[in-house]
Design a protein around this motif. Structure first.
Motif, PDB file in Angstrom:
ATOM      1  N   LEU B  33      -7.235  10.492  -8.139  1.00 57.24           N
ATOM      2  CA  LEU B  33      -6.071   9.921  -7.466  1.00 57.24           C
ATOM      3  C   LEU B  33      -6.347   9.712  -5.994  1.00 57.24           C
ATOM      4  CD1 LEU B  33      -3.676  12.267  -9.336  1.00 57.24           C
ATOM      5  CD2 LEU B  33      -3.531   9.781  -9.477  1.00 57.24           C
ATOM      6  N   PHE B  34      -5.834   8.632  -5.469  1.00 59.10           N
ATOM      7  CA  PHE B  34      -6.106   8.219  -4.097  1.00 59.10           C
ATOM      8  C   PHE B  34      -4.814   7.756  -3.430  1.00 59.10           C
ATOM      9  CE2 PHE B  34     -10.765   7.751  -4.669  1.00 59.10           C
ATOM     10  CZ  PHE B  34     -10.841   7.717  -6.047  1.00 59.10           C
ATOM     11  N   TRP B  35      -4.743   7.953  -2.134  1.00 55.67           N
ATOM     12  CA  TRP B  35      -3.744   7.296  -1.295  1.00 55.67           C
ATOM     13  C   TRP B  35      -4.482   6.493  -0.228  1.00 55.67           C
ATOM     14  CZ3 TRP B  35       1.368   6.427  -1.498  1.00 55.67           C
ATOM     15  CH2 TRP B  35       2.163   7.218  -2.344  1.00 55.67           C
ATOM     16  N   TYR B  36      -4.094   5.218  -0.128  1.00 53.43           N
ATOM     17  CA  TYR B  36      -4.630   4.337   0.908  1.00 53.43           C
ATOM     18  C   TYR B  36      -3.484   3.879   1.801  1.00 53.43           C
ATOM     19  CZ  TYR B  36      -9.248   3.697  -1.264  1.00 53.43           C
ATOM     20  OH  TYR B  36     -10.517   3.887  -1.760  1.00 53.43           O
ATOM     21  N   VAL B  37      -3.819   3.562   3.064  1.00 52.20           N
ATOM     22  CA  VAL B  37      -2.848   3.020   3.999  1.00 52.20           C
ATOM     23  C   VAL B  37      -3.336   1.650   4.457  1.00 52.20           C
ATOM     24  CG1 VAL B  37      -3.916   4.186   5.987  1.00 52.20           C
ATOM     25  CG2 VAL B  37      -1.544   3.421   6.131  1.00 52.20           C
ATOM     26  N   GLN B  38      -2.373   0.740   4.608  1.00 49.40           N
ATOM     27  CA  GLN B  38      -2.700  -0.599   5.097  1.00 49.40           C
ATOM     28  C   GLN B  38      -1.829  -0.913   6.295  1.00 49.40           C
ATOM     29  OE1 GLN B  38      -1.913  -3.976   2.444  1.00 49.40           O
ATOM     30  NE2 GLN B  38      -3.760  -4.999   3.191  1.00 49.40           N
ATOM     31  N   TYR B  39      -2.447  -1.027   7.459  1.00 50.37           N
ATOM     32  CA  TYR B  39      -1.739  -1.458   8.652  1.00 50.37           C
ATOM     33  C   TYR B  39      -1.662  -2.981   8.658  1.00 50.37           C
ATOM     34  CZ  TYR B  39      -2.504   3.376   9.963  1.00 50.37           C
ATOM     35  OH  TYR B  39      -2.508   4.750   9.959  1.00 50.37           O
ATOM     36  N   PRO B  40      -0.706  -3.551   9.355  1.00 48.39           N
ATOM     37  CA  PRO B  40      -0.512  -5.008   9.335  1.00 48.39           C
ATOM     38  C   PRO B  40      -1.801  -5.772   9.607  1.00 48.39           C
ATOM     39  CG  PRO B  40       1.304  -3.950  10.469  1.00 48.39           C
ATOM     40  CD  PRO B  40       0.305  -2.868  10.185  1.00 48.39           C
ATOM     41  N   ASN B  41      -2.060  -6.735   8.729  1.00 45.17           N
ATOM     42  CA  ASN B  41      -3.208  -7.641   8.854  1.00 45.17           C
ATOM     43  C   ASN B  41      -4.548  -6.923   8.832  1.00 45.17           C
ATOM     44  OD1 ASN B  41      -1.551  -9.982   9.103  1.00 45.17           O
ATOM     45  ND2 ASN B  41      -1.111  -9.343  11.189  1.00 45.17           N
ATOM     46  N   GLN B  42      -4.586  -5.785   8.177  1.00 40.29           N
ATOM     47  CA  GLN B  42      -5.844  -5.053   8.042  1.00 40.29           C
ATOM     48  C   GLN B  42      -6.113  -4.737   6.579  1.00 40.29           C
ATOM     49  OE1 GLN B  42      -6.410  -1.693  10.637  1.00 40.29           O
ATOM     50  NE2 GLN B  42      -5.226  -2.615  12.285  1.00 40.29           N
ATOM     51  N   ASP B  85       2.694   5.581  12.329  1.00 37.77           N
ATOM     52  CA  ASP B  85       2.538   5.711  10.874  1.00 37.77           C
ATOM     53  C   ASP B  85       3.186   4.556  10.131  1.00 37.77           C
ATOM     54  OD1 ASP B  85       3.035   9.267  11.209  1.00 37.77           O
ATOM     55  OD2 ASP B  85       1.130   8.175  10.950  1.00 37.77           O
ATOM     56  N   THR B  86       3.880   3.690  10.840  1.00 41.55           N
ATOM     57  CA  THR B  86       4.473   2.515  10.209  1.00 41.55           C
ATOM     58  C   THR B  86       3.386   1.669   9.582  1.00 41.55           C
ATOM     59  OG1 THR B  86       6.357   2.452  11.710  1.00 41.55           O
ATOM     60  CG2 THR B  86       5.758   0.385  10.626  1.00 41.55           C
ATOM     61  N   ILE B 104      -6.634   1.253  -9.990  1.00 43.43           N
ATOM     62  CA  ILE B 104      -5.356   0.709 -10.399  1.00 43.43           C
ATOM     63  C   ILE B 104      -4.346   1.140  -9.340  1.00 43.43           C
ATOM     64  CG2 ILE B 104      -3.605   0.601 -12.193  1.00 43.43           C
ATOM     65  CD1 ILE B 104      -6.324  -0.440 -13.082  1.00 43.43           C
ATOM     66  N   PHE B 105      -3.702   0.171  -8.710  1.00 47.30           N
ATOM     67  CA  PHE B 105      -2.815   0.454  -7.591  1.00 47.30           C
ATOM     68  C   PHE B 105      -1.350   0.401  -7.993  1.00 47.30           C
ATOM     69  CE2 PHE B 105      -5.463   0.577  -3.827  1.00 47.30           C
ATOM     70  CZ  PHE B 105      -6.621  -0.071  -4.212  1.00 47.30           C
ATOM     71  N   GLY B 106      -0.542   1.198  -7.291  1.00 45.12           N
ATOM     72  CA  GLY B 106       0.891   1.013  -7.342  1.00 45.12           C
ATOM     73  C   GLY B 106       1.284  -0.184  -6.487  1.00 45.12           C
ATOM     74  N   LYS B 107       2.558  -0.506  -6.516  1.00 44.57           N
ATOM     75  CA  LYS B 107       3.060  -1.690  -5.803  1.00 44.57           C
ATOM     76  C   LYS B 107       3.160  -1.480  -4.296  1.00 44.57           C
ATOM     77  CE  LYS B 107       4.064  -4.355  -9.418  1.00 44.57           C
ATOM     78  NZ  LYS B 107       3.341  -5.607  -9.694  1.00 44.57           N
ATOM     79  N   GLY B 108       3.017  -0.243  -3.860  1.00 46.10           N
ATOM     80  CA  GLY B 108       3.064   0.039  -2.425  1.00 46.10           C
ATOM     81  C   GLY B 108       4.428   0.493  -1.953  1.00 46.10           C
ATOM     82  N   THR B 109       4.426   1.295  -0.887  1.00 42.89           N
ATOM     83  CA  THR B 109       5.655   1.733  -0.215  1.00 42.89           C
ATOM     84  C   THR B 109       5.521   1.416   1.253  1.00 42.89           C
ATOM     85  OG1 THR B 109       6.059   3.552  -1.771  1.00 42.89           O
ATOM     86  CG2 THR B 109       7.122   3.683   0.391  1.00 42.89           C
ATOM     87  N   LYS B 110       6.474   0.661   1.768  1.00 41.74           N
ATOM     88  CA  LYS B 110       6.457   0.328   3.198  1.00 41.74           C
ATOM     89  C   LYS B 110       7.205   1.419   3.950  1.00 41.74           C
ATOM     90  CE  LYS B 110       5.960  -4.651   2.784  1.00 41.74           C
ATOM     91  NZ  LYS B 110       6.508  -5.979   3.068  1.00 41.74           N
ATOM     92  N   LEU B 111       6.477   2.126   4.790  1.00 41.04           N
ATOM     93  CA  LEU B 111       7.067   3.163   5.617  1.00 41.04           C
ATOM     94  C   LEU B 111       7.394   2.560   6.976  1.00 41.04           C
ATOM     95  CD1 LEU B 111       7.786   6.159   6.145  1.00 41.04           C
ATOM     96  CD2 LEU B 111       5.418   6.477   6.917  1.00 41.04           C
ATOM     97  N   SER B 112       8.640   2.686   7.364  1.00 41.77           N
ATOM     98  CA  SER B 112       9.082   2.167   8.651  1.00 41.77           C
ATOM     99  C   SER B 112       9.608   3.338   9.472  1.00 41.77           C
ATOM    100  CB  SER B 112      10.180   1.128   8.443  1.00 41.77           C
ATOM    101  OG  SER B 112      10.698   0.700   9.681  1.00 41.77           O
ATOM    102  N   VAL B 113       8.922   3.641  10.570  1.00 35.59           N
ATOM    103  CA  VAL B 113       9.306   4.761  11.414  1.00 35.59           C
ATOM    104  C   VAL B 113      10.045   4.225  12.625  1.00 35.59           C
ATOM    105  CG1 VAL B 113       8.521   6.775  12.701  1.00 35.59           C
ATOM    106  CG2 VAL B 113       7.294   6.055  10.645  1.00 35.59           C
ATOM    107  N   LYS B 114      11.268   4.685  12.808  1.00 41.07           N
ATOM    108  CA  LYS B 114      12.111   4.194  13.886  1.00 41.07           C
ATOM    109  C   LYS B 114      12.222   5.246  14.993  1.00 41.07           C
ATOM    110  CE  LYS B 114      14.795   1.722  10.389  1.00 41.07           C
ATOM    111  NZ  LYS B 114      14.107   0.436  10.638  1.00 41.07           N
ATOM    112  N   PRO B 115      12.310   4.774  16.225  1.00 41.90           N
ATOM    113  CA  PRO B 115      12.417   5.743  17.346  1.00 41.90           C
ATOM    114  C   PRO B 115      13.790   6.403  17.383  1.00 41.90           C
ATOM    115  CG  PRO B 115      12.523   3.480  18.145  1.00 41.90           C
ATOM    116  CD  PRO B 115      12.192   3.379  16.679  1.00 41.90           C
TER     117      PRO B 115
END
Lengths: 115, 115
Positions: B33-42, B85-86, B104-115
């Motif tokens: 099992l893996f967790w990956y992070v994708q920052y915008p345009n990366q 972390d957004t 095999i990937f999940g559909k993704g979760t968008k984490l939005s961190v607000k100040p």
């Protein structure tokens, strides 16, 4: 060291044209993968190369899609007669070996838009 | 066939609050099992992975995940999030008898961190 690189970063093409997408894996990595990332489908596996073995093409969506890996290094993904539904980000990844536990290192992707 | 379900497509959270991103997989055999992070345009970057041994896995940027075989879950946690972390977070699985190394990937979760 250098990571996985992909070119072009963006590609706009007209429906029916052929496109070639390039991937340069990390030096020394024997395994190379192509994935497609689209809004509706998420991340989908396309094709997998491991050393000199025959590639696993089980994820290719149609016979318009093909890929090759020359000299065990650079890979090219070719889409013939592009369709609008081919619009997506195409991601390439490489890993040191082809084992299931290996970490895959991803490139920045090629964003393809088919008009 | 294997599948990965990420139960939340979007998670908004305030800075310094804890967060949990949920992931469930379907497989009757051992998987990795893996967790990956994708920052915008990366591309995707590995956060952490579970191969065997201790069920609590620590990764980069203060993230950790717990493997729960009985619940077939691999939830990602961070006790205090930062604006940086957004990003979009992807849970993935390899193995399970159906693949030769592709994820095999999940559909993704968008984490939005607000100040």
């Amino acid at each position: 060291g250098a990571g996985v690189s992909q070119s072009p970063s963006n590609k706009v093409t007209e429906k029916g044209k052929d496109v070639e997408l390039r991937c340069d894996p990390i030096s020394g990595h024997t395994a190379l993968y192509w994935y497609r990332q689209s809004l509706g489908q998420g991340l989908e596996f396309l094709i997998y190369f491991q050393g000199n073995s025959a590639p696993d093409k089980s994820g290719l969506p149609s016979d318009r899609f093909s890929a090759e890996r020359t000299g065990g290094s650079v890979s090219t993904l070719t889409i013939q007669r592009t369709q609008q539904e081919d619009s997506a980000v195409y991601l390439c990844a490489s890993s040191l070996g082809g084992g299931l536990q290996e970490t895959q290192y991803f490139g920045p992707g090629t964003r393809l838009l088919v008009l | 066939a294997q599948s990965v379900t990420q139960l939340d497509s979007q998670v908004p959270v305030f800075e310094e609050a804890p967060v949990e991103l949920r992931c469930n997989y379907s497989s009757s055999v051992s998987v990795y099992l893996f967790w990956y992070v994708q920052y915008p345009n990366q591309g995707l970057q590995l956060l952490l992975k579970y191969l065997s041994g201790s069920t609590l896995v620590k990764g980069i940027n203060g993230f950790e995940a717990e493997f729960n075989k009985s619940q077939t879950s691999f939830h990602l946690r961070k006790p205090s999030v930062h604006i940086s972390d957004t990003a979009e977070y992807f849970c993935a699985v390899s193995g399970g008898g159906g693949s030769q190394g592709n994820l095999i990937f999940g559909k993704g979760t968008k984490l939005s961190v607000k100040p």
